[in-house]
Design a protein around this motif. Structure first.
Motif, PDB file in Angstrom:
ATOM      1  N   UNK A  24       0.908  -1.170   0.031  1.00 10.82           N
ATOM      2  CA  UNK A  24      -0.213  -0.040   0.115  1.00 10.82           C
ATOM      3  C   UNK A  24       0.897   1.261  -0.055  1.00 10.82           C
ATOM      4  N   UNK A  25       0.996   1.898  -1.109  1.00 12.68           N
ATOM      5  CA  UNK A  25       2.170   2.988  -1.154  1.00 12.68           C
ATOM      6  C   UNK A  25       1.835   4.002  -0.255  1.00 12.68           C
ATOM      7  N   UNK A  26       2.802   4.949   0.099  1.00 11.95           N
ATOM      8  CA  UNK A  26       2.464   5.953   0.953  1.00 11.95           C
ATOM      9  C   UNK A  26       1.747   6.921   0.649  1.00 11.95           C
ATOM     10  N   UNK A  27       1.023   7.452   1.517  1.00 11.70           N
ATOM     11  CA  UNK A  27      -0.045   8.521   1.238  1.00 11.70           C
ATOM     12  C   UNK A  27       1.024   9.716   0.946  1.00 11.70           C
ATOM     13  N   UNK A 104      -8.300   5.911  -3.471  1.00 13.43           N
ATOM     14  CA  UNK A 104      -8.990   6.901  -2.730  1.00 13.43           C
ATOM     15  C   UNK A 104      -8.544   6.884  -1.334  1.00 13.43           C
ATOM     16  N   UNK A 105      -8.413   5.837  -0.705  1.00 15.83           N
ATOM     17  CA  UNK A 105      -8.003   5.836   0.708  1.00 15.83           C
ATOM     18  C   UNK A 105      -6.772   6.354   1.002  1.00 15.83           C
ATOM     19  N   UNK A 110      -7.981  11.671  -7.306  1.00 16.45           N
ATOM     20  CA  UNK A 110      -9.146  12.634  -7.135  1.00 16.45           C
ATOM     21  C   UNK A 110     -10.552  12.139  -7.516  1.00 16.45           C
ATOM     22  N   UNK A 111     -11.496  12.840  -7.603  1.00 16.61           N
ATOM     23  CA  UNK A 111     -12.927  12.639  -8.241  1.00 16.61           C
ATOM     24  C   UNK A 111     -12.745  12.160  -9.467  1.00 16.61           C
ATOM     25  N   UNK A 233     -15.117  13.926  -1.441  1.00 15.20           N
ATOM     26  CA  UNK A 233     -15.936  13.782  -2.684  1.00 15.20           C
ATOM     27  C   UNK A 233     -15.350  12.639  -3.539  1.00 15.20           C
ATOM     28  N   UNK A 234     -14.044  12.445  -3.347  1.00 11.66           N
ATOM     29  CA  UNK A 234     -13.539  10.895  -4.238  1.00 11.66           C
ATOM     30  C   UNK A 234     -14.244   9.780  -3.433  1.00 11.66           C
ATOM     31  N   UNK A 235     -14.288   9.587  -2.292  1.00 11.57           N
ATOM     32  CA  UNK A 235     -15.102   8.594  -1.639  1.00 11.57           C
ATOM     33  C   UNK A 235     -16.635   8.756  -1.997  1.00 11.57           C
TER      34      UNK A 235
END
Length: 518
Positions: A24-27, A104-105, A110-111, A233-235
């Motif tokens: 899970x690549x870093x934020x 998204x997480x 983005x959206x 919004x993306x969620x």
């Protein structure tokens, strides 16, 4: 897998954020357009479209395959092969959707990429046979009735002596039952049949294209609703637009719920932006398409009342809001019914009883009735209908109590009223018979604009997969095929876990560790 909690931009609360891991690549990585993930879903959608020619809601007299060299995929082993291929396509679409969810997480997209992905996945399904339902054939049959002077609220499509292809493709259960849809939607269906006539393929495609107006309404309203309701919004776009419930059920189906949701979301937005008369008009129009939109109207009255000057008590402000609301509702209701049917015909209200012919355990009260019947029938030979009828009556009472309570809790207006409205819509889908999988989109689309936590999103993945798969691709229910349902539950749990952690069972990692021959 360890998680941390960080605020999400433009969100009114916090959501769980995945910790940085090799999987899970870093934020904070540079945003990349997810071309490969979108392509994965497109491949799945194309496979769905091709396999549906043999395994979907195909026509009785199929002009595409007919008796040609490929007609074998509609029968026997050929149909089994097409069905297996269709589920592969479904799996690819879900895989792509879950991968988008992980992006998204991790706040890597983005959206815009989500909307592009959803539209790309919907594209091939616009020309596919109906998927997991045959309701669109009923739409066309009821539109044909109105076109040829028969009252759809008094007769079923079987009463037609014209357009034989339209009539024969309506499911046997609905051949002699009145229409349960609002008069405005029947006017839309009438217009479609007036153009496509006896051509069922054209009728299905045109129906889908027109229902996309509801999708356009959602795409316009949801970003604005997010700003009012505190979501991300993306969620929201991932949940409400790219979900299999929208891509496969509402578009691939297709279902007129999509058109109703367009009016509902814009109407809710109008209420929050103090355009209350417009909000009542829009949601009433939605009700004239799918009657359950009416559940939202009493909640919008509270929003209106709380936007009035507070120099008066709440009961007096409520009266000042409810009087014009009733007037607007009455005018739109009468005008819409008259324009659609040529008279003030209220037969469509009694037509709402027709879907109650469907009995299965997906509807919670019906399921309870069936369980009690099964237990009693072990000892005494009895009929199931009394148990189901009593359970449904209790369900109606619980539903009424729950909706009234939600309405009262919404009395302070604002976002709380919209949240309670969404809960009420969901409760109608679950407690009022019948419960059909796409019904849960009524409240869920509104809820998608609120803040969500990561575990809840994972639950949505599992529920969405389950609600697509509990019907066979032909539109017949699979709810009593217990081995199949066990496999569906297992697949749904795996999908839910995959949002939290890629390859949760370590299957891919184990495959990579297998020795390779030179």
């Amino acid at each position: 897998m360890a998680t941390t909690t960080d605020p999400v931009p433009n969100a009114g609360t916090t959501v769980d954020r995945p910790s940085e891991t090799p999987e899970n690549p870093g934020v904070g990585e540079p945003a990349r357009f997810p071309y490969r993930t979108i392509a994965l879903g497109v491949v799945g959608s194309v496979v769905l479209m091709l396999a549906s020619l043999g395994a979907g809601g195909v026509l009785v007299n199929d002009p595409v395959l007919g008796t040609g060299p490929l007609s074998w995929i509609r029968f026997g082993h050929g149909k089994a092969l097409a069905t297996a291929l269709l589920y592969v396509g479904f799996g690819l679409v879900v895989w792509a959707w879950v991968r988008l969810g992980r992006y998204v997480l991790a706040r890597r997209i983005g959206s815009r990429p989500i909307v592009v992905a959803a539209l790309c996945w919907m594209g091939p399904l616009l020309v596919a046979p109906p998927l997991f339902t045959r309701d669109v054939f009923s739409y066309l049959g009821q539109g044909a009735q109105l076109l040829h002077g028969l009252d759809p609220y008094a007769y079923g499509p079987a009463a037609l002596d014209v357009l034989p292809d339209v009539v024969q493709n309506v499911h046997p259960l609905w051949q002699t039952t009145p229409a349960p849809y609002g008069p405005l939607f029947l006017l839309v269906a009438k217009g479609i049949v007036s153009v496509t006539g006896n051509n069922m393929i054209a009728g299905v495609i045109v129906t889908r294209v027109l229902l996309l107006a509801g999708l356009a309404g959602m795409l316009w309203a949801l970003p604005r609703l997010v700003r009012h309701l505190g979501g991300n919004l993306p969620v929201t776009m991932w949940l409400a637009i790219a979900s299999p419930m929208t891509v496969i059920h509402l578009v691939g189906g297709p279902h007129n719920d999509l058109l109703m949701l367009g009016f509902l979301t814009i109407g809710v937005l109008a209420a929050l932006e103090r355009k209350h008369a417009l909000a009542i008009v829009l949601v009433t129009v939605g009700m004239l398409i799918k009657p359950t939109a009416a559940v939202a109207l009493p909640f919008l009255v509270w929003v209106w009342a709380n936007h009035l000057p507070d120099d008066r008590s709440l009961p007096r402000r409520f009266v000042r809001a409810v009087v014009p609301s009733l007037g607007i509702f009455g005018a739109v209701f009468v005008a819409g019914t008259w324009v659609s049917l040529g008279s003030f015909n209220l037969g469509w209200i009694t037509g709402l009883q027709a879907p109650q012919l469907i009995v299965n355990w997906l509807n919670f009260p019906s399921g309870v009735g069936e369980i009690i019947y099964t237990m009693v029938n072990v000892v005494v030979d009895v009929q199931p209908s009394p148990f189901i009828t009593v359970a449904r009556l209790i369900g109606w009472a619980l539903l009424a109590a729950f909706v009234v309570r939600q309405w009262w809790l919404a009395r302070h207006g604002g976002t709380e009223a919209i949240l309670r409205m969404a809960f009420a819509l969901l409760s109608v889908a679950i407690l009022a018979p019948p419960t059909l999988p796409w019904y849960l989109t009524w409240g869920f689309v509104i809820l998608s604009a609120f803040p969500w936590r990561r575990l809840h999103l994972a639950a949505v993945v599992g529920v969405s997969m389950f609600l697509v798969l509990v019907y066979y691709p032909t539109g017949e229910q699979s709810l009593y095929d217990w081995w199949f349902i066990a496999a569906v539950v297992a697949a749904s749990l795996y999908g839910a876990a995959s949002l939290l952690r890629p390859d949760p069972l370590g299957l891919i990692a184990a495959w990579r560790r297998l020795p390779r021959s030179d």
